[in-house]
Design an enzyme around this catalytic site. Structure first.
Site, short mmCIF file in Angstrom:
data_model
loop_
_atom_site.label_atom_id
_atom_site.label_comp_id
_atom_site.label_asym_id
_atom_site.label_seq_id
_atom_site.Cartn_x
_atom_site.Cartn_y
_atom_site.Cartn_z
N ASP A 50 -8.45 -7.33 0.63
CA ASP A 50 -7.50 -7.55 1.71
C ASP A 50 -8.08 -7.00 3.00
O ASP A 50 -8.98 -6.15 2.97
CB ASP A 50 -6.19 -6.82 1.44
CG ASP A 50 -6.31 -5.33 1.75
OD1 ASP A 50 -5.74 -4.90 2.77
OD2 ASP A 50 -6.99 -4.59 1.00
N CYS A 105 -8.62 -27.97 11.90
CA CYS A 105 -9.83 -28.75 12.18
C CYS A 105 -9.55 -30.26 12.15
O CYS A 105 -10.27 -31.02 12.80
CB CYS A 105 -10.92 -28.39 11.17
SG CYS A 105 -11.57 -26.72 11.40
N GLY A 128 -12.00 4.04 0.33
CA GLY A 128 -12.99 4.81 1.06
C GLY A 128 -14.28 4.08 1.37
O GLY A 128 -15.30 4.72 1.65
N ASP A 148 0.85 -1.19 0.00
CA ASP A 148 0.00 0.00 0.00
C ASP A 148 0.89 1.24 0.00
O ASP A 148 2.11 1.15 0.11
CB ASP A 148 -0.96 -0.01 1.18
CG ASP A 148 -0.26 0.04 2.53
OD1 ASP A 148 0.94 0.36 2.56
OD2 ASP A 148 -0.90 -0.24 3.54
N SER A 149 0.29 2.39 -0.13
CA SER A 149 1.06 3.62 -0.28
C SER A 149 1.50 4.24 1.05
O SER A 149 2.32 5.14 1.07
CB SER A 149 0.23 4.66 -1.04
OG SER A 149 -0.88 5.06 -0.25
N GLY A 150 0.93 3.76 2.14
CA GLY A 150 1.14 4.39 3.44
C GLY A 150 0.10 5.44 3.76
O GLY A 150 0.04 5.94 4.88
N GLY A 151 -0.72 5.78 2.77
CA GLY A 151 -1.69 6.86 2.95
C GLY A 151 -2.69 6.61 4.05
O GLY A 151 -2.96 7.49 4.87
N PHE A 152 -3.26 5.40 4.09
CA PHE A 152 -4.30 5.12 5.07
C PHE A 152 -3.77 5.28 6.48
O PHE A 152 -4.44 5.86 7.35
CB PHE A 152 -4.86 3.71 4.87
CG PHE A 152 -5.95 3.36 5.84
CD1 PHE A 152 -7.24 3.82 5.65
CD2 PHE A 152 -5.68 2.60 6.96
CE1 PHE A 152 -8.26 3.51 6.55
CE2 PHE A 152 -6.69 2.29 7.88
CZ PHE A 152 -7.98 2.75 7.66
N GLN A 212 -11.86 7.20 -5.34
CA GLN A 212 -12.50 7.70 -4.14
C GLN A 212 -13.85 8.33 -4.51
O GLN A 212 -14.26 8.30 -5.65
CB GLN A 212 -11.60 8.71 -3.44
CG GLN A 212 -10.32 8.12 -2.84
CD GLN A 212 -10.57 7.31 -1.57
OE1 GLN A 212 -11.71 7.17 -1.10
NE2 GLN A 212 -9.51 6.78 -1.00
N HIS A 214 -6.77 -20.76 10.87
CA HIS A 214 -8.12 -21.17 10.47
C HIS A 214 -8.85 -20.03 9.76
O HIS A 214 -9.48 -20.24 8.71
CB HIS A 214 -8.93 -21.62 11.68
CG HIS A 214 -10.36 -21.91 11.35
ND1 HIS A 214 -10.79 -23.10 10.80
CD2 HIS A 214 -11.47 -21.12 11.46
CE1 HIS A 214 -12.09 -23.04 10.59
NE2 HIS A 214 -12.53 -21.86 10.98
#
Length: 382
Positions: A269, A311, A219, A93-97, A190, A337
């Site tokens: 993800d 299991c 978003g 990811d870009s690091g933005g979140f 977005q 699991h």
């Protein structure tokens, strides 16, 4: 120039689709769930275990790896694949979140984001160019543009300039990529819960379509009502280019995943399955099960009616004991699991699509999953 990421559509069942994404580190059959390896590891899992449960691709986190151990060090040591002993595809990811989640300790400017490290409070700056530089150093197969992540349920007045900035930043990411022949770049659509703004953002991003290897939907799953999320998925997903992968970011609930697949999403993800697993909650065919509950103390059945390592080998009573004794193995087994459950769900969804029975598959899954405690299977043994 040969593009590093290619998508081949295999079959469609209405809007649901199966396909193959080809990357420098192998193929990915879609639809697919991608376990999150935030700090170059999927928590509690080894790479060998991830392969065992059919993981085809995992995620790395630009923000965290930049701060520790540093992207420069990872580059010096041969890149993220070699560093973590994973020879299959990686998406970063870009690091933005993460940066935009630091509400009180960051400032957003046109040039980029100023923030304080959550580790030591040191002053940091990340721009679209810096995000791509970090991801180039990491050497992932798929990189994400740095976008402005708006708060959930943002107003139109907030979103319009935010979208415009996201598109400008996307163009800067394209220009900054020094590894165009080995690393693909996904853009992020977005627009909050507004269909017209989603269209507006997508139309602007399509102006650079040749430079993008895929399209992500950002978003969503950030606090909006579920019905609004589903409305946006139904509206925007079929409008994304059909010849490129479609990635719904941050979704890891089984029912949400199937809804996304129905509308044409290829990739998803989330940290959710491993996070709840570490706290003792597991997915089962008949809904969630909180294994720490006392009623499972003598239950000799497996977690689920499932054919996986956990299991086949361990009882609910034993796994509950591990959690109550604070033994790490309990967290490992529950995580194993849960990840297997979502990976298997996508494998079964792919097969159903290719056999033109996805709608029936989805309805049967929902019928079972929403039974919960009403199911004879999930009830604890007397």
């Amino acid at each position: 120039m040969d593009k590093p990421i290619k998508y081949k559509l295999i079959h469609k069942d209405k809007n649901a689709r199966s396909g193959i994404i080809t990357t420098p580190h192998g193929e990915i059959k879609t639809p697919v769930f991608m376990p999150v390896g935030t700090q170059a590891t999927v928590k509690t899992m080894t790479p060998e275990e991830l392969e065992e449960i059919t993981s085809q691709i995992i995620l790395g986190n630009t923000y965290h790896l930049h701060l520790r151990p540093s992207d420069e060090l990872i580059y010096e040591l041969g890149g993220l694949h070699k560093f973590m002993n994973w020879n299959k595809p990686i998406l970063t990811d870009s690091g933005g979140f993460q940066i935009f989640s630091l509400a009180g300790i960051r400032k957003i400017k046109e040039e980029g984001a100023y923030f304080s490290s959550h580790l030591d409070g040191s002053k940091r700056f990340i721009s679209p160019e810096k995000s791509i530089e970090i991801q180039n150093n990491l050497g992932s197969d798929i990189m994400m543009v740095l976008d402005e992540c708006p708060p959930g349920m943002s107003t139109k007045e907030y979103l319009v300039p935010s979208i415009d900035r996201t598109v400008r930043w996307a163009k800067r990411c394209i220009d900054a990529n020094r590894n165009k022949d080995t690393q693909g770049l996904f853009c992020i659509v977005q627009g909050g819960i507004y269909k017209d703004l989603r269209d507006y953002c997508l139309d602007k991003l399509k102006e650079y379509d040749d430079d993008f290897s895929g399209y992500a939907i950002g978003g969503l799953a950030v606090g909006e009502p579920t019905d609004k999320m589903y409305e946006i998925l139904e509206h925007i997903t079929p409008k994304l280019p059909e010849d490129k992968p479609r990635y719904l970011m941050g979704v890891g609930e089984p029912l949400d995943m199937l809804e996304a697949v129905e509308h044409g999403v290829d990739m998803m993800d989330c940290v959710h399955p491993s996070r709840i697993g570490r706290h003792g909650t597991v997915f089962t065919k008949y809904g969630r099960l909180v294994i720490k509950n006392a009623k499972y103390s003598k239950d000799t059945r497996p977690l689920d009616v499932a054919d996986n390592y956990v299991c086949r080998n361990y009882t609910r009573a034993y796994i509950r004991h591990l959690f109550k004794a604070n033994e790490i193995l309990g967290q490992r087994l529950a995580t194993y699991h849960n990840l297997w459950f979502l990976l298997n769900l996508m494998n079964e969804a792919r097969q159903a699509i290719e056999e033109n029975r996805f709608k029936e598959f989805k309805e049967e899954f929902i019928k079972n999953y929403t039974q919960g405690e009403k199911s004879e299977w999930i009830k604890p043994q007397e």
